[in-house]
Design a protein around this motif. Structure first.
Motif, PDB file in Angstrom:
ATOM      1  N   UNK A 144      -3.053  -6.487  14.481  1.00 26.20           N
ATOM      2  CA  UNK A 144      -2.203  -5.483  13.861  1.00 26.20           C
ATOM      3  C   UNK A 144      -2.177  -5.813  12.376  1.00 26.20           C
ATOM      4  N   UNK A 145      -2.091  -4.805  11.541  1.00 29.94           N
ATOM      5  CA  UNK A 145      -1.987  -5.013  10.091  1.00 29.94           C
ATOM      6  C   UNK A 145      -0.545  -4.792   9.665  1.00 29.94           C
ATOM      7  N   UNK A 146      -0.001  -5.778   8.978  1.00 31.76           N
ATOM      8  CA  UNK A 146       1.381  -5.733   8.495  1.00 31.76           C
ATOM      9  C   UNK A 146       1.361  -5.205   7.053  1.00 31.76           C
ATOM     10  N   UNK A 147       1.943  -4.030   6.841  1.00 29.93           N
ATOM     11  CA  UNK A 147       1.964  -3.410   5.520  1.00 29.93           C
ATOM     12  C   UNK A 147       3.294  -3.710   4.826  1.00 29.93           C
ATOM     13  N   UNK A 148       3.214  -4.232   3.633  1.00 28.84           N
ATOM     14  CA  UNK A 148       4.415  -4.453   2.826  1.00 28.84           C
ATOM     15  C   UNK A 148       4.794  -3.132   2.156  1.00 28.84           C
ATOM     16  N   UNK A 149       5.854  -2.515   2.639  1.00 28.36           N
ATOM     17  CA  UNK A 149       6.284  -1.220   2.088  1.00 28.36           C
ATOM     18  C   UNK A 149       7.516  -1.348   1.208  1.00 28.36           C
ATOM     19  N   UNK A 150       7.947  -2.589   0.944  1.00 29.03           N
ATOM     20  CA  UNK A 150       9.098  -2.753   0.066  1.00 29.03           C
ATOM     21  C   UNK A 150      10.004  -3.907   0.411  1.00 29.03           C
ATOM     22  N   UNK A 157      -0.379  -5.219   0.703  1.00 28.56           N
ATOM     23  CA  UNK A 157       0.007  -4.012  -0.011  1.00 28.56           C
ATOM     24  C   UNK A 157      -0.731  -2.802   0.568  1.00 28.56           C
ATOM     25  N   UNK A 158      -0.183  -1.604   0.376  1.00 28.29           N
ATOM     26  CA  UNK A 158      -0.774  -0.420   1.016  1.00 28.29           C
ATOM     27  C   UNK A 158      -2.271  -0.251   0.810  1.00 28.29           C
ATOM     28  N   UNK A 202       4.864   3.992   3.933  1.00 30.77           N
ATOM     29  CA  UNK A 202       4.110   3.706   5.149  1.00 30.77           C
ATOM     30  C   UNK A 202       3.300   4.925   5.586  1.00 30.77           C
ATOM     31  N   UNK A 203       3.929   6.090   5.563  1.00 32.82           N
ATOM     32  CA  UNK A 203       3.226   7.307   5.960  1.00 32.82           C
ATOM     33  C   UNK A 203       2.100   7.653   4.987  1.00 32.82           C
ATOM     34  N   UNK A 204       2.305   7.379   3.720  1.00 34.97           N
ATOM     35  CA  UNK A 204       1.228   7.594   2.745  1.00 34.97           C
ATOM     36  C   UNK A 204       0.033   6.686   3.055  1.00 34.97           C
ATOM     37  N   UNK A 205       0.320   5.463   3.489  1.00 36.68           N
ATOM     38  CA  UNK A 205      -0.753   4.536   3.864  1.00 36.68           C
ATOM     39  C   UNK A 205      -1.522   5.080   5.061  1.00 36.68           C
TER      40      UNK A 205
END
Length: 282
Positions: A144-150, A157-158, A202-205
């Motif tokens: 799984x990829x963990x995205x830093x969204x803030x 990062x995205x 997140x949705x933009x990513x």
């Protein structure tokens, strides 16, 4: 006494608390109730990934894991590889997601078929060693990829996430099973709560990934316990999984001002705290 007898004897000592001066007792019916209520709330199309990290928030990860496995859990989450190994050693065969960073020299243990952990990529440098070890073992590693969204505590990062997805899509040694993020302040009841902005990022990513004509993986998840209670948008639309922790064990997130968001009242799983009294001085 042979080896089998020794193991059984040790298990009996442990069961009877003879090796401990203090212990807790948990309510199995209450953890089952909380588990079923969470599933009812989010619906049958959402995979509930119960978090067993930190010894199931102090309630006993092995015991909680066995109850949840028996009651239909399709996936479980832990923080560390050590936690995953402990669960495997106690007959937990359910897929396990390790959410924390795993050191390069421990990756071979994590990917060993006897442990068979799913890894979380929270740093771009993790991809290459995972790919190399998977190739050496002749397996396809699940990640799984963990995205830093803030939250800014961990995660890629995205744009890094998009690049990683593209690389994994071209790999014959890794399967992208999920994309995730973690919401920073779901219990923050002020108007400045950052959850909406994090979900937008997140949705933009996810949009950027789909723009590459790469399908999204089966598990898209952001919500822990507080978010499940407060933000239904975290288990609808693109989202396909949640990661409840505290509410599963009857721990209500936040303070009294958060009670207004409860969709059900979690039942306390901690039944009793007991200790053996050895001596009392007069």
């Amino acid at each position: 006494m042979n080896g089998i007898e020794a193991v059984e004897f040790a298990k009996r000592l442990e069961k009877d608390h003879l090796l401990h001066s203090a212990w807790i007792e948990i309510s199995r019916p209450n953890i089952i109730y909380n588990w079923q209520e969470i599933g009812r709330l989010v619906g049958p199309n959402i995979t509930v990934i119960p978090m067993l990290k930190a010894n199931a928030y102090g309630h006993g990860a092995i015991e909680a894991g066995q109850v949840l496995q028996k009651n239909g859990a399709q996936y479980m989450g832990v923080s560390s590889l050590r936690e995953a190994v402990d669960l495997r050693a106690h007959s937990i065969t359910t897929p396990l997601l390790v959410t924390d960073y795993v050191l390069p020299d421990e990756l071979s243990y994590a990917l060993d078929p006897r442990i068979n952990a799913t890894l979380t990529i929270s740093h771009p440098d993790m991809l290459t060693p995972i790919q190399q070890i998977a190739k050496g073992l002749g397996i396809r590693a699940r990640v799984h990829i963990f995205v830093n969204t803030g939250m800014n505590r961990e995660g890629v990062f995205p744009q890094e996430a998009v690049d990683l997805v593209h690389q994994i899509h071209q790999s014959s040694d890794i399967d992208l099973e999920g994309i995730m993020t973690h919401l920073a302040e779901p219990t923050n009841t002020t108007k400045k709560n950052p959850v909406g902005e994090q979900l937008r990022v997140f949705n933009q990513t996810l949009d950027a990934i789909e723009a590459l004509c790469i399908p999204l993986p089966p598990y898209i998840h952001a919500a822990e316990g507080a978010s499940v209670m407060r933000f239904p948008e975290t288990y609808s639309g693109r989202f396909t999984a949640i990661r409840p922790g505290n509410i599963l064990y009857g721990i209500i997130p936040g303070g009294e001002d958060f009670l207004q968001f409860l969709q059900f009242t979690p039942r306390q799983v901690l039944h009793a705290l007991k200790a053996r009294l050895a001596n009392v001085k007069k």
